[in-house]
Design a protein around this motif. Structure first.
Motif, PDB file in Angstrom:
ATOM      1  N   GLY A 283       0.809  -1.207   0.000  1.00  0.00           N
ATOM      2  CA  GLY A 283       0.000   0.000   0.000  1.00  0.00           C
ATOM      3  C   GLY A 283       0.846   1.263   0.000  1.00  0.00           C
ATOM      4  N   PRO A 284       0.222   2.414   0.252  1.00  0.00           N
ATOM      5  CA  PRO A 284       0.946   3.697   0.238  1.00  0.00           C
ATOM      6  C   PRO A 284       2.183   3.659   1.130  1.00  0.00           C
ATOM      7  CG  PRO A 284      -1.415   4.069   0.412  1.00  0.00           C
ATOM      8  CD  PRO A 284      -1.210   2.588   0.551  1.00  0.00           C
ATOM      9  N   GLY A 285       3.319   4.060   0.559  1.00  0.00           N
ATOM     10  CA  GLY A 285       4.575   4.055   1.291  1.00  0.00           C
ATOM     11  C   GLY A 285       5.255   2.706   1.339  1.00  0.00           C
ATOM     12  N   GLY A 286       4.647   1.697   0.698  1.00  0.00           N
ATOM     13  CA  GLY A 286       5.198   0.341   0.715  1.00  0.00           C
ATOM     14  C   GLY A 286       6.035   0.036  -0.515  1.00  0.00           C
ATOM     15  N   LEU A 287       6.196  -1.252  -0.780  1.00  0.00           N
ATOM     16  CA  LEU A 287       7.008  -1.684  -1.917  1.00  0.00           C
ATOM     17  C   LEU A 287       6.341  -1.289  -3.229  1.00  0.00           C
ATOM     18  CD1 LEU A 287       8.045  -5.320  -0.854  1.00  0.00           C
ATOM     19  CD2 LEU A 287       9.241  -3.157  -0.425  1.00  0.00           C
ATOM     20  N   GLN A 288       7.159  -0.889  -4.195  1.00  0.00           N
ATOM     21  CA  GLN A 288       6.661  -0.590  -5.525  1.00  0.00           C
ATOM     22  C   GLN A 288       7.781  -0.815  -6.530  1.00  0.00           C
ATOM     23  OE1 GLN A 288       5.723   3.578  -6.104  1.00  0.00           O
ATOM     24  NE2 GLN A 288       7.111   4.193  -4.464  1.00  0.00           N
ATOM     25  N   GLY A 289       7.431  -0.882  -7.788  1.00  0.00           N
ATOM     26  CA  GLY A 289       8.426  -1.096  -8.833  1.00  0.00           C
ATOM     27  C   GLY A 289       7.744  -1.380 -10.153  1.00  0.00           C
ATOM     28  N   ASP A 290       8.515  -1.904 -11.096  1.00  0.00           N
ATOM     29  CA  ASP A 290       7.961  -2.220 -12.415  1.00  0.00           C
ATOM     30  C   ASP A 290       7.436  -3.652 -12.490  1.00  0.00           C
ATOM     31  OD1 ASP A 290       8.519   0.323 -13.517  1.00  0.00           O
ATOM     32  OD2 ASP A 290      10.612  -0.265 -13.835  1.00  0.00           O
ATOM     33  N   THR A 291       8.240  -4.620 -12.044  1.00  0.00           N
ATOM     34  CA  THR A 291       7.905  -6.024 -12.294  1.00  0.00           C
ATOM     35  C   THR A 291       7.803  -6.829 -11.001  1.00  0.00           C
ATOM     36  OG1 THR A 291      10.268  -6.507 -12.605  1.00  0.00           O
ATOM     37  CG2 THR A 291       8.961  -6.034 -14.574  1.00  0.00           C
ATOM     38  N   LEU A 292       6.789  -7.683 -10.947  1.00  0.00           N
ATOM     39  CA  LEU A 292       6.581  -8.596  -9.826  1.00  0.00           C
ATOM     40  C   LEU A 292       6.267  -9.976 -10.374  1.00  0.00           C
ATOM     41  CD1 LEU A 292       4.642  -8.083  -6.541  1.00  0.00           C
ATOM     42  CD2 LEU A 292       3.970  -9.971  -8.037  1.00  0.00           C
ATOM     43  N   ILE A 293       6.881 -10.993  -9.792  1.00  0.00           N
ATOM     44  CA  ILE A 293       6.628 -12.387 -10.163  1.00  0.00           C
ATOM     45  C   ILE A 293       6.014 -13.098  -8.966  1.00  0.00           C
ATOM     46  CG2 ILE A 293       7.649 -14.580 -10.891  1.00  0.00           C
ATOM     47  CD1 ILE A 293       9.955 -12.940 -12.137  1.00  0.00           C
ATOM     48  N   ASP A 294       4.846 -13.682  -9.165  1.00  0.00           N
ATOM     49  CA  ASP A 294       4.192 -14.463  -8.116  1.00  0.00           C
ATOM     50  C   ASP A 294       4.447 -15.942  -8.405  1.00  0.00           C
ATOM     51  OD1 ASP A 294       2.557 -15.131  -5.934  1.00  0.00           O
ATOM     52  OD2 ASP A 294       0.801 -15.317  -7.229  1.00  0.00           O
ATOM     53  N   ILE A 295       5.134 -16.607  -7.490  1.00  0.00           N
ATOM     54  CA  ILE A 295       5.493 -18.014  -7.662  1.00  0.00           C
ATOM     55  C   ILE A 295       4.525 -18.895  -6.881  1.00  0.00           C
ATOM     56  CG2 ILE A 295       7.250 -19.761  -7.161  1.00  0.00           C
ATOM     57  CD1 ILE A 295       8.057 -18.038  -9.473  1.00  0.00           C
ATOM     58  N   GLY A 296       3.955 -19.879  -7.566  1.00  0.00           N
ATOM     59  CA  GLY A 296       3.000 -20.774  -6.914  1.00  0.00           C
ATOM     60  C   GLY A 296       1.672 -20.096  -6.644  1.00  0.00           C
ATOM     61  N   SER A 297       1.139 -19.431  -7.654  1.00  0.00           N
ATOM     62  CA  SER A 297      -0.111 -18.676  -7.485  1.00  0.00           C
ATOM     63  C   SER A 297      -1.282 -19.572  -7.124  1.00  0.00           C
ATOM     64  CB  SER A 297      -0.456 -17.922  -8.776  1.00  0.00           C
ATOM     65  OG  SER A 297       0.609 -17.101  -9.198  1.00  0.00           O
ATOM     66  N   GLY A 298      -1.207 -20.857  -7.504  1.00  0.00           N
ATOM     67  CA  GLY A 298      -2.385 -21.699  -7.366  1.00  0.00           C
ATOM     68  C   GLY A 298      -3.470 -21.180  -8.290  1.00  0.00           C
ATOM     69  N   PRO A 299      -4.741 -21.356  -7.933  1.00  0.00           N
ATOM     70  CA  PRO A 299      -5.828 -20.816  -8.745  1.00  0.00           C
ATOM     71  C   PRO A 299      -6.318 -19.461  -8.234  1.00  0.00           C
ATOM     72  CG  PRO A 299      -6.722 -22.359  -7.158  1.00  0.00           C
ATOM     73  CD  PRO A 299      -5.240 -22.268  -6.875  1.00  0.00           C
ATOM     74  N   THR A 300      -5.474 -18.766  -7.422  1.00  0.00           N
ATOM     75  CA  THR A 300      -5.941 -17.565  -6.721  1.00  0.00           C
ATOM     76  C   THR A 300      -5.283 -16.282  -7.227  1.00  0.00           C
ATOM     77  OG1 THR A 300      -4.254 -17.627  -4.969  1.00  0.00           O
ATOM     78  CG2 THR A 300      -6.227 -18.972  -4.647  1.00  0.00           C
ATOM     79  N   ILE A 301      -6.010 -15.172  -7.030  1.00  0.00           N
ATOM     80  CA  ILE A 301      -5.498 -13.854  -7.427  1.00  0.00           C
ATOM     81  C   ILE A 301      -5.478 -12.864  -6.260  1.00  0.00           C
ATOM     82  CG2 ILE A 301      -5.998 -14.051  -9.893  1.00  0.00           C
ATOM     83  CD1 ILE A 301      -8.380 -12.102  -7.709  1.00  0.00           C
ATOM     84  N   TYR A 302      -5.986 -13.276  -5.084  1.00  0.00           N
ATOM     85  CA  TYR A 302      -6.069 -12.358  -3.936  1.00  0.00           C
ATOM     86  C   TYR A 302      -4.704 -11.799  -3.545  1.00  0.00           C
ATOM     87  CZ  TYR A 302      -3.949 -15.754  -0.791  1.00  0.00           C
ATOM     88  OH  TYR A 302      -3.048 -16.608  -0.195  1.00  0.00           O
ATOM     89  N   GLN A 303      -3.646 -12.610  -3.751  1.00  0.00           N
ATOM     90  CA  GLN A 303      -2.312 -12.236  -3.272  1.00  0.00           C
ATOM     91  C   GLN A 303      -1.694 -11.087  -4.073  1.00  0.00           C
ATOM     92  OE1 GLN A 303      -3.191 -15.082  -4.689  1.00  0.00           O
ATOM     93  NE2 GLN A 303      -1.717 -15.684  -6.239  1.00  0.00           N
ATOM     94  N   VAL A 304      -2.253 -10.746  -5.222  1.00  0.00           N
ATOM     95  CA  VAL A 304      -1.714  -9.627  -6.006  1.00  0.00           C
ATOM     96  C   VAL A 304      -2.681  -8.451  -6.084  1.00  0.00           C
ATOM     97  CG1 VAL A 304      -0.069 -10.963  -7.368  1.00  0.00           C
ATOM     98  CG2 VAL A 304      -2.440 -10.818  -8.135  1.00  0.00           C
ATOM     99  N   LEU A 305      -3.728  -8.452  -5.284  1.00  0.00           N
ATOM    100  CA  LEU A 305      -4.689  -7.349  -5.325  1.00  0.00           C
ATOM    101  C   LEU A 305      -4.087  -6.046  -4.843  1.00  0.00           C
ATOM    102  CD1 LEU A 305      -8.016  -9.031  -4.132  1.00  0.00           C
ATOM    103  CD2 LEU A 305      -7.246  -8.522  -6.462  1.00  0.00           C
ATOM    104  N   ALA A 306      -3.232  -6.099  -3.833  1.00  0.00           N
ATOM    105  CA  ALA A 306      -2.574  -4.874  -3.372  1.00  0.00           C
ATOM    106  C   ALA A 306      -1.439  -4.483  -4.308  1.00  0.00           C
ATOM    107  CB  ALA A 306      -2.049  -5.073  -1.946  1.00  0.00           C
TER     108      ALA A 306
END
Length: 289
Positions: free
Chosen positions: A76-99
């Motif tokens: 969130g605000p003031g947290g991590l940011q950048g250009d590229t993010l890789i989610d490893i082992g997403s499973g069938p879910t998308i909640y982990q990349v909502l923020a």
């Protein structure tokens, strides 16, 4: 170290004994391998068990909200940011990349099994029968201060997820044969302990994940502790029972500096799942020599 009071977190694993006999996905009591995941891991059973927010699985709902709160504070605000993010082992879910979809422009989702990747693609492409993440979207937006923009967030996430790839954390390049530029952030939630049959394998896999990052890039991970198996429908899958100290040391030895570690102990009513907990870590990859 930040600590959460025991009792704040709901159960991760809550087998329902009235459903009948359980069926092991393991061969002769061994650790569940990739072939068994490919054959027997059913995304809809997994989603119904851990991500249904209709009130029938209240402990799981509380745990999911805890995950979303951790992710909001991290990205969130003031947290991590950048250009590229890789989610490893997403499973069938998308909640982990909502923020993270608000602070990264290029997100890669990945999973070992074909069915999980197909489930992700179905949601991303708005195909009929895609899983409904609306209640989770609304809660994520509520954390951001505007629960009414959940449809906008859905489209934002679909726009920034650029690819869904196969991953195998035991490979030197976990995304092989794909080769991506070093990322700003690698995210892995509740996945590594399910893929690694030993502490040595877990430590090696973390080093493989580190290879996906730029120097100064961040690893963000949530790990289940002291859990040896978990249920998906009526089928049981193996889990590496890790201690908090083992996870922290493995992250350090993979070339990271730990910036945040949140630990919570949680006891469960099921005897085999007693004294389990979770460990959330944000770590920065050290510059090379």
């Amino acid at each position: 170290m930040l600590e959460v009071e025991p009792g704040e977190l709901g159960a991760l694993i809550r087998p329902d004994r009235q459903e009948g006999a359980y069926f092991r996905a393991t061969m002769e009591g061994g650790f569940t391998g990739g072939d068994e995941y490919q054959k027997h891991f059913l995304p809809r059973d997994y989603l119904a068990t851990y991500y249904s927010v209709d009130g029938s699985h209240l402990p799981e709902v509380k745990m999911l909200k805890f995950y979303l709160e951790c992710l909001h504070k991290t990205f969130g605000p003031g947290g991590l940011q950048g250009d590229t993010l890789i989610d490893i082992g997403s499973g069938p879910t998308i909640y982990q990349v909502l923020a993270a979809c608000e602070s990264f422009q290029d997100i890669t989702l990945s999973d070992f099994t074909d069915r999980n990747r197909e489930e992700l693609e179905k949601w991303l492409k708005k195909e009929p029968g895609a899983y409904d993440w609306t209640p989770v979207m609304k809660f994520a937006c509520e954390l951001e201060g505007n629960s009414g923009r959940w449809q906008e967030k859905e489209e934002k996430l679909r726009a920034v997820v650029k690819r869904v790839l196969k991953c195998d954390v035991h490979l030197g390049n976990p995304l092989a044969p794909a080769v991506l530029p070093p990322a700003d952030c690698v995210l892995t939630f509740l996945a590594m302990e399910c893929a690694c049959c030993s502490l040595d394998a877990y430590r090696a896999a973390l080093c493989n994940l580190a290879s996906l990052l730029k120097p100064g890039g961040h690893l963000v991970t949530m790990v289940t502790l002291r859990l040896s198996s978990y249920m998906v429908g009526k089928r049981e899958f193996s889990c590496l029972a890790l201690e908090k100290e083992e996870v922290e040391q493995a992250v350090l030895d993979a070339g990271f500096d730990v910036e945040q570690l949140l630990y919570s102990l949680r006891s469960y009513s099921v005897t085999s799942a007693a004294n389990t907990g979770v460990c959330f870590i944000v770590a920065c990859k050290k510059p090379g020599p």
